[in-house]
Design an enzyme around this catalytic site. Structure first.
Site, PDB file in Angstrom:
ATOM      1  N   GLY A  18     -18.703 -18.941  29.283  1.00 55.70           N
ATOM      2  CA  GLY A  18     -17.801 -19.951  28.721  1.00 55.70           C
ATOM      3  C   GLY A  18     -18.122 -21.321  29.290  1.00 55.70           C
ATOM      4  NE  ARG A  81     -20.070 -13.837  20.043  1.00 53.93           N
ATOM      5  CZ  ARG A  81     -19.447 -12.980  19.259  1.00 53.93           C
ATOM      6  NH1 ARG A  81     -20.029 -11.865  18.906  1.00 53.93           N
ATOM      7  NH2 ARG A  81     -18.251 -13.233  18.800  1.00 53.93           N
ATOM      8  CG  ASP A 122     -17.774 -13.033  37.015  1.00 49.62           C
ATOM      9  OD1 ASP A 122     -17.812 -13.696  35.953  1.00 49.62           O
ATOM     10  OD2 ASP A 122     -16.952 -12.125  37.220  1.00 49.62           O
ATOM     11  CB  THR A 144     -15.918 -19.995  36.043  1.00 44.58           C
ATOM     12  OG1 THR A 144     -14.675 -19.584  35.458  1.00 44.58           O
ATOM     13  CG2 THR A 144     -15.882 -19.659  37.514  1.00 44.58           C
ATOM     14  CG  ASP A 146     -11.761 -18.104  34.711  1.00 38.99           C
ATOM     15  OD1 ASP A 146     -11.059 -18.863  34.026  1.00 38.99           O
ATOM     16  OD2 ASP A 146     -12.464 -17.196  34.225  1.00 38.99           O
ATOM     17  CG  ASP A 148     -13.626 -15.777  38.475  1.00 39.89           C
ATOM     18  OD1 ASP A 148     -14.588 -16.584  38.413  1.00 39.89           O
ATOM     19  OD2 ASP A 148     -13.387 -14.957  37.576  1.00 39.89           O
ATOM     20  NE  ARG A 190     -13.330 -13.689  32.247  1.00 43.52           N
ATOM     21  CZ  ARG A 190     -13.595 -13.601  30.954  1.00 43.52           C
ATOM     22  NH1 ARG A 190     -13.074 -12.640  30.230  1.00 43.52           N
ATOM     23  NH2 ARG A 190     -14.393 -14.452  30.360  1.00 43.52           N
TER      24      ARG A 190
END
Ligand code: F6P
Length: 369
Positions: A18, A81, A122, A144, A146, A148, A190
């Site tokens: 993303g 993807r 990740d 990211t 996120d 994370d 997430r």
């Protein structure tokens, strides 16, 4: 005697997973620092997809990276993807997952690359690690919204996402107050609650629900009732998309697609219905969604992206491959890819920010009566 490394002439760069604000700052920093060493930089489109298909490969010159520092997204495009080890191929209506990793290695050589910079979260870094094991000289840059990735103090993109979410919470306050409503806001992240925690505190939320702290609906509703009892007459509930009730599971969008991560989402609507049913208070839900990934990067993310891009080039110069450049304030360090992604960086349930929020009376849905 140690073998001498061949001089670097040309490197590749791709952005995977993303998008996140600050990607263009990294691309610019990598390209400019490389040019100053006399290296060519080859931009690979749409993440690893570009190394499978060799479509959209082009040399990045000074013009291409000029005027992009403040732009969101990525000039290289990205894809979540395109895992070459599990590449989705549709034949006669049937979906198969194929291993295209050898094609990627062949194409890397065909392009005459001396190294590859992989900017990703990740998922992309896991793919990068597999290619590093297969002998590709790779340097990773963690990205990211996120936040994370455990190897780094923070990822670029996170600061901008928190800013966007905080701004949304500021705006929701006035409408919530005018209508005496409870607003439930779903934020991304997430399985990590960093965006919800930081934006929730900065945006003055009354309840913050995190994946790391399972919540009880009773406790959430008690907090909502308390607000109205104290005549505050509106309530802001922030829920991370991965938040889940005690003993329950997070809410997802439909079944998992082959070769893709399950899509989280729907917790805000789920909660809003139940809060309304339990408290009788008018409740609305909102999913902030991809707005958190868009827009101009904050100055923090531009600076971090620039430092990481320059550090990636230093790593290549020294032949420090199979590593991710990470922020360890105040320095940028090189961490082996495996170590950087060994475990996800999730919110420690008793960290300082959570304790500070609790001290102010913010609920996490785990309070006893
Ligand atoms: O990892 C970044 C992220 O924005 C998550 O916070 C979110 O769950 C996911 O990506 C959404 O992915 P997509 O763009 O594929 O819907």
């Amino acid at each position: 005697m140690a073998a001498r490394r061949r001089p670097v002439r040309r490197i590749g760069i791709l952005t995977g997973g993303g998008d996140a604000p600050g990607l263009n700052a990294v691309i610019r920093a990598v390209t400019r620092s490389a040019h100053r060493l006399g290296w060519e930089v080859i931009g690979i489109r749409n993440g690893f997809e570009g190394l499978i298909t060799l479509r959209g490969i082009n040399r990045l010159d000074a013009n291409e990276v000029s005027g992009i520092l403040h732009r969101g997204g990525t000039i290289l495009g990205t894809s979540n993807r395109a895992n070459p080890f599990e590449y989705k191929v549709t034949k006669g209506g049937k979906v198969d997952l194929c291993d295209k990793s050898r094609e990627v290695v062949r194409n890397f050589r065909r392009l005459g690359l001396s190294a590859l910079v992989v900017i990703g979260g990740d998922g992309s870094l896991r793919i990068a690690r597999e290619f590093a094991h297969m002998g590709l000289p790779i340097v990773g840059v963690p990205k990211t919204i996120d936040n994370d990735v455990a190897g780094t103090d923070t990822t670029f993109g996170f600061d901008t996402a928190v800013g966007t979410a905080t701004d949304a919470l500021d705006r929701l306050h006035s409408t919530a107050e005018s209508h005496e409503r409870t607003m439930v806001v779903e934020l991304m992240g997430r399985y990590a609650g960093w965006i919800a925690l930081h934006a929730g505190i900065a945006g003055g939320a009354d309840v913050i629900l995190l994946p790391e702290i399972p919540f009880a609906l009773d406790a959430v509703c008690r907090k909502v009732r308390e607000r109205y009892r104290k005549k505050r007459n509106f309530c802001i509930v922030v829920a991370a998309e991965g938040a889940a009730p005690v003993g329950g599971s997070f809410v997802t969008h439909g079944p998992k697609e082959a070769g893709r991560e399950v899509r989280l989402g729907g917790i805000a609507e789920w909660l809003a219905e139940r809060i309304h049913a339990e408290t009788g208070r008018e409740t609305r839900s909102l999913v902030l969604g991809h707005l958190q990934r868009g827009g101009a990067p904050s100055s923090f993310d531009r600076l971090l992206g620039t430092r990481l891009g320059a550090a990636a080039i230093r790593a290549i110069q020294r032949g420090a491959f199979g590593r991710v450049v990470c922020l360890r304030h105040p320095e940028i360090v090189e961490v082996p890819i495996s170590r950087a992604i060994a475990h996800p960086n999730r919110v420690p349930a008793n960290c300082d920010a959570v304790r500070a929020a609790r001290a102010l009376g913010i609920g996490f849905g785990d309070e006893r009566e």
